[in-house]
Design a protein around this motif. Structure first.
Motif, mmCIF file in Angstrom:
data_model
loop_
_atom_site.group_PDB
_atom_site.id
_atom_site.type_symbol
_atom_site.label_atom_id
_atom_site.label_comp_id
_atom_site.label_asym_id
_atom_site.label_seq_id
_atom_site.Cartn_x
_atom_site.Cartn_y
_atom_site.Cartn_z
ATOM 1 N N PRO A 180 -6.934 -15.358 8.563
ATOM 2 C CA PRO A 180 -7.450 -15.589 9.926
ATOM 3 C C PRO A 180 -8.759 -16.370 9.923
ATOM 4 O O PRO A 180 -8.995 -17.218 10.791
ATOM 5 C CB PRO A 180 -7.674 -14.179 10.484
ATOM 6 N N MET A 181 -9.605 -16.097 8.928
ATOM 7 C CA MET A 181 -10.892 -16.766 8.827
ATOM 8 C C MET A 181 -10.725 -18.263 8.555
ATOM 9 O O MET A 181 -11.409 -19.101 9.143
ATOM 10 C CB MET A 181 -11.651 -16.127 7.665
ATOM 11 N N ASP A 206 -20.015 -7.331 3.763
ATOM 12 C CA ASP A 206 -19.698 -6.403 4.852
ATOM 13 C C ASP A 206 -19.162 -7.125 6.083
ATOM 14 O O ASP A 206 -18.682 -6.499 7.012
ATOM 15 C CB ASP A 206 -20.917 -5.536 5.220
ATOM 16 N N GLN A 207 -19.255 -8.462 6.082
ATOM 17 C CA GLN A 207 -18.722 -9.199 7.234
ATOM 18 C C GLN A 207 -17.439 -9.949 6.895
ATOM 19 O O GLN A 207 -16.910 -10.691 7.722
ATOM 20 C CB GLN A 207 -19.777 -10.168 7.774
ATOM 21 N N ALA A 208 -16.957 -9.764 5.671
ATOM 22 C CA ALA A 208 -15.727 -10.456 5.287
ATOM 23 C C ALA A 208 -14.514 -9.800 5.943
ATOM 24 O O ALA A 208 -13.480 -10.424 6.105
ATOM 25 C CB ALA A 208 -15.581 -10.477 3.773
ATOM 26 N N GLY A 209 -14.676 -8.527 6.306
ATOM 27 C CA GLY A 209 -13.584 -7.854 6.995
ATOM 28 C C GLY A 209 -12.399 -7.612 6.092
ATOM 29 O O GLY A 209 -12.346 -8.125 4.981
ATOM 30 N N ASN A 210 -11.439 -6.812 6.562
ATOM 31 C CA ASN A 210 -10.262 -6.671 5.718
ATOM 32 C C ASN A 210 -9.012 -7.139 6.448
ATOM 33 O O ASN A 210 -7.927 -6.631 6.261
ATOM 34 C CB ASN A 210 -10.110 -5.254 5.161
ATOM 35 N N LEU A 211 -9.187 -8.143 7.293
ATOM 36 C CA LEU A 211 -8.026 -8.749 7.931
ATOM 37 C C LEU A 211 -7.436 -9.807 7.005
ATOM 38 O O LEU A 211 -6.470 -10.478 7.349
ATOM 39 C CB LEU A 211 -8.424 -9.392 9.263
ATOM 40 N N ASP A 240 0.813 -1.209 0.000
ATOM 41 C CA ASP A 240 0.000 0.000 0.000
ATOM 42 C C ASP A 240 0.853 1.268 0.000
ATOM 43 O O ASP A 240 0.517 2.249 -0.631
ATOM 44 C CB ASP A 240 -0.945 0.020 1.209
ATOM 45 N N TYR A 276 -18.271 -21.378 6.370
ATOM 46 C CA TYR A 276 -18.616 -21.079 4.987
ATOM 47 C C TYR A 276 -17.796 -21.972 4.056
ATOM 48 O O TYR A 276 -16.620 -22.238 4.316
ATOM 49 C CB TYR A 276 -18.338 -19.612 4.671
ATOM 50 N N LYS A 316 -13.521 -20.944 9.995
ATOM 51 C CA LYS A 316 -14.808 -20.342 9.655
ATOM 52 C C LYS A 316 -15.074 -20.379 8.167
ATOM 53 O O LYS A 316 -16.140 -19.986 7.718
ATOM 54 C CB LYS A 316 -14.854 -18.905 10.161
#
Lengths: 446, 310
Positions: A286-287, A277-282, A76, A213, A292
């Motif tokens: 981690p998911m 909106d729940q996918a997050g930007n981490l 970035d 998921y 998950k």
């Protein structure tokens, strides 16, 4: 008396709002100490820095007169940092370059044309993965020497796949289509588990209470969907631009793209993929680590971040076959460097089998030289990872398509991301949102 | 104009001297003392502002020389719906942030003033303000994450549904505003608390003798006499609030769609990721005009430089 003083106060308070001013940070140390030339080399991937340090050490041993100083900053910040340093005339002598960024740098005369060096040293460019070297040529000028490439494959949680009763061998030939998702969607559904332990194919499956998921969702990736959807769209026959490299018309209005994106967003509605909106930007790691999500499509540059519970499978075969985006990085020389010849020596070394074999041994990325890439494959195998999916896809002449190289890449990204997100959030339909944004995108090229 | 007691003797002393002050030899020394501030002001504000103004009339991508395009950038800004949307989003942020922050801070200040003498407690409200902005943004991003975050975990435990917070288009900007309210409320409370120290205690005694309760004393003594400080706090928080950038840059990067693309982030994106410096400068000029007008209006409405005490 009162008003002017107050105006001054107000002005001073608000002057601080005009903050758009370039600030070039120091960093490049070009002056030589005792006749020794110091070259700075910039890259963005911290995982690759140790490997390139080994290259630098080997290079310095062969060239005692040249010292290499490696600087690293995250993706970035990398381009903002590089641009401000270019403006300040303080840029690194050699830097890692990306296909989406070099056209603009080249157009502004910031990258050195190395064609004459390549001719003089009679460099053999056929040692590189097919097509990679020529991506860096525009109007007869060569702006970089290939260093590595990446493709996309599927990464899955081996335990969850076993628990769902799926034989991973089936993944070798699985299919996909935008209508019902084919074998791929069936596997995703089977891997999706709700709070009662029912999978996504169960008629009583509760999509409001999903425990795992089937497919993870990585946010972003609007314009090119490199790790997200580009392979699906391409295997349905979608082509990004009128020609590549240097197309001047995007095809985001192609109905084949719309049906692919609608299928992809549909996975969210079915409860197989987390809401945008729940996918997050981490990031997806981690998911996946937390169990998950069971599966995701990902780029070969992430290989080393997956633990031992994960394995790789090839992308599914779509209506037009199996297609992966292939992208390559290169090393470019800053046009304003005071040490052009030394910088070329370093770039030539970075693009040589000697350095790329060292990179291969570290098993982080796939080097651009085909023989070195084979060594990387062997190194992965020795580390207990089977990454052949990525390599076999790259070897299939019909199985790859290039990262789209055009001007205005950053603007295209911003426009298309907004349209893509509105579809993924369920606020718009791809068949209207994408053609609309395509008009805006193509206006940039007028 | 009601001059305060502090200004009066000073005014008399200067009146006795003849001629403008620079002739008396104080001018040079005064200039010397002002120099550090002036140099800083010129180098970091005046010159960049002038350059920014010049860039706003050009097409400048940082790497090649600026090309003069006259008012072209300004015309484009007026027709840019992302710009207007960014102003709207910033407006929502500012209103929500300043309103919640000021109301909560006022409550906290009253509690500090009327209920406790403990320095510990008074210092504790400042804690979030001592943590760097970026750290706070990261902290809340992890806490609010839909999959691994603590907040959603607790919400699910007590039977509420999972929320997207930062990444939901409807909640994004309000979540960011709340994070910054949480961070700044202690600091704002401290400013108001300091202002309350200026209110003579005998007024409260008189009020109590006349039978006024805490609520009435707050409305009729504290609030009116706090007005100048409250006005200053509002102006400072409003301008500070407009400068929202870091939380957005760390968490949402303007998304989803344009739900949290505040004006400063948009200007930054145009300047530093899309390299349209001229265009970004033109937006900055719009913003400066807007903020000066807003500040003047606010100062006038709140009569900030006069106090009801005099």
């Amino acid at each position: 008396m009162k008003t002017p003083r107050r105006t001054l106060l107000a002005t001073m308070l608000t002057l601080s709002t005009l903050t758009v001013t370039s600030c070039g940070g120091g960093g490049s140390e070009t002056p030589a100490a005792g006749g020794k030339v110091t070259l700075t080399y910039a890259l963005w991937d911290d995982k690759q820095q140790p490997a390139y340090q080994q290259c630098a050490d080997a290079f310095q041993a062969e060239n005692p007169g040249i010292a290499i100083k490696i600087t690293q900053s995250g993706w970035d910040q990398y381009w903002t940092d590089l641009t401000t340093k270019l403006t300040a005339g303080d840029a690194p002598d050699v830097f890692t370059d990306h296909l989406s960024r070099y056209p603009e740098l080249a157009a502004n005369n910031q990258v050195l044309d190395i064609q004459s060096y390549v001719d003089k040293d009679k460099l053999d460019l056929s040692i590189y993965q097919k097509g990679l070297a020529d991506l860096w040529v525009r109007d007869g000028k060569r702006y970089g020497l290939p260093k590595d490439w990446d493709t996309i494959a599927v990464v899955y949680n081996t335990k969850q796949v076993a628990k769902a009763g799926i034989d991973p061998k089936e993944f070798a030939t699985w299919t996909w289509n935008p209508t019902d998702g084919g074998d791929f969607e069936k596997a995703v559904a089977e891997l999706t588990v709700d709070g009662q332990g029912r999978n996504g194919l169960d008629p009583k499956f509760d999509k409001t209470d999903v425990k795992t998921y089937g497919l993870a969702l990585e946010t972003g990736g609007g314009a090119y969907g490199q790790g997200q959807w580009s392979h699906f769209a391409a295997s349905d026959g979608f082509v990004f631009t009128d020609k590549n490299p240097f197309g001047s018309r995007y095809n985001y209005d192609d109905p084949k793209l719309a049906e692919t994106i609608n299928w992809y967003a549909g996975l969210i509605k079915k409860g197989y993929m987390p809401p945008y909106d729940q996918a997050g930007n981490l990031g997806v790691t981690p998911m996946m680590e937390a169990g998950k999500a069971a599966m995701v499509t990902t780029g070969s540059w992430t290989i080393s971040s997956w633990g031992k519970d994960f394995a790789f499978a090839p992308l599914p075969v779509g209506p037009q076959g199996r297609k992966t985006m292939i992208n390559g990085l290169a090393d470019s020389i800053y046009a304003g460097t005071e040490h052009k010849d030394e910088a070329w020596k370093w770039v030539r070394f970075l693009g040589s089998a000697e350095c790329q074999d060292l990179i291969a041994k570290n098993a982080v990325v796939f080097p651009a030289i085909t023989t070195s890439a084979d060594k990387a494959l062997a190194a992965h195998k020795a580390a207990g990872r089977d990454v052949s999916a990525f390599v076999e896809e790259a070897a299939d002449p019909q199985g790859t398509f290039l990262y789209p190289i055009t001007d205005n890449a950053a603007k295209v990204e911003q426009l298309v991301l907004a349209a893509y997100e509105s579809v993924m959030l369920g606020k718009a339909d791809a068949s209207t949102a994408l053609p609309a944004v395509n008009t805006e995108v193509n206006n940039l090229f007028q | 104009m009601a001059a305060t007691t502090l200004e009066r003797p000073l005014g008399r002393r200067t009146a006795r001297r003849a001629g403008p002050s620079w002739q008396r030899g104080h001018g040079r020394i005064a200039l010397l003392f002002l120099a550090p501030a002036l140099i800083g002001f010129a180098a970091f504000y005046l010159v960049p502002t002038a350059r920014g103004l010049w860039f706003s009339f050009t097409d400048y991508n940082l790497l090649s020389d600026p090309k003069v395009v006259g008012l072209g950038n300004y015309g484009e800004v007026l027709g840019d719906r992302v710009f207007w949307n960014a102003l709207k989003v910033t407006g929502v942020y500012v209103v929500f942030n300043v309103a919640t922050q000021t109301v909560l801070a006022l409550g906290l200040a009253v509690l500090m003033e009327r209920l406790t003498r403990s320095v510990m407690i008074r210092a504790m409200v400042l804690l979030p303000w001592l943590v760097p902005n970026v750290t706070i943004a990261l902290l809340w991003m992890w806490l609010l994450d839909a999959n691994v975050g603590f907040v959603n975990h607790v919400m699910e435990q007590i039977g509420l549904s999972k929320q997207g917070f930062l990444f939901s288009p409807d909640q994004s900007i309000l979540t960011i505003a709340s994070i910054n309210t949480w961070r700044h409320v202690g600091y704002t409370a401290l400013l108001l608390f300091a202002g309350m120290q200026l209110i003579p205690k005998h007024l409260y005694e008189a009020g109590r003798i006349d039978g006024a309760g805490e609520g009435r004393m707050f409305r009729q003594i504290t609030l009116p006499l706090l007005r100048p400080v409250l006005a200053l706090v509002l102006v400072v928080s409003l301008i500070g609030s407009f400068q929202i950038f870091d939380t957005v840059a760390v968490t949402t990067e303007g998304g989803p769609v344009n739900a949290s693309r505040v004006i400063y982030y948009y200007i930054y994106e145009k300047a530093f990721t899309q390299f349209e410096f001229g265009y970004a400068s033109a937006m900055s000029v719009f913003l400066i005009v807007f903020l000066v007008a807003l500040t003047l209006l606010q100062m006038r409405l709140l009569r900030a430089s006069t106090s009801d005490l005099a």
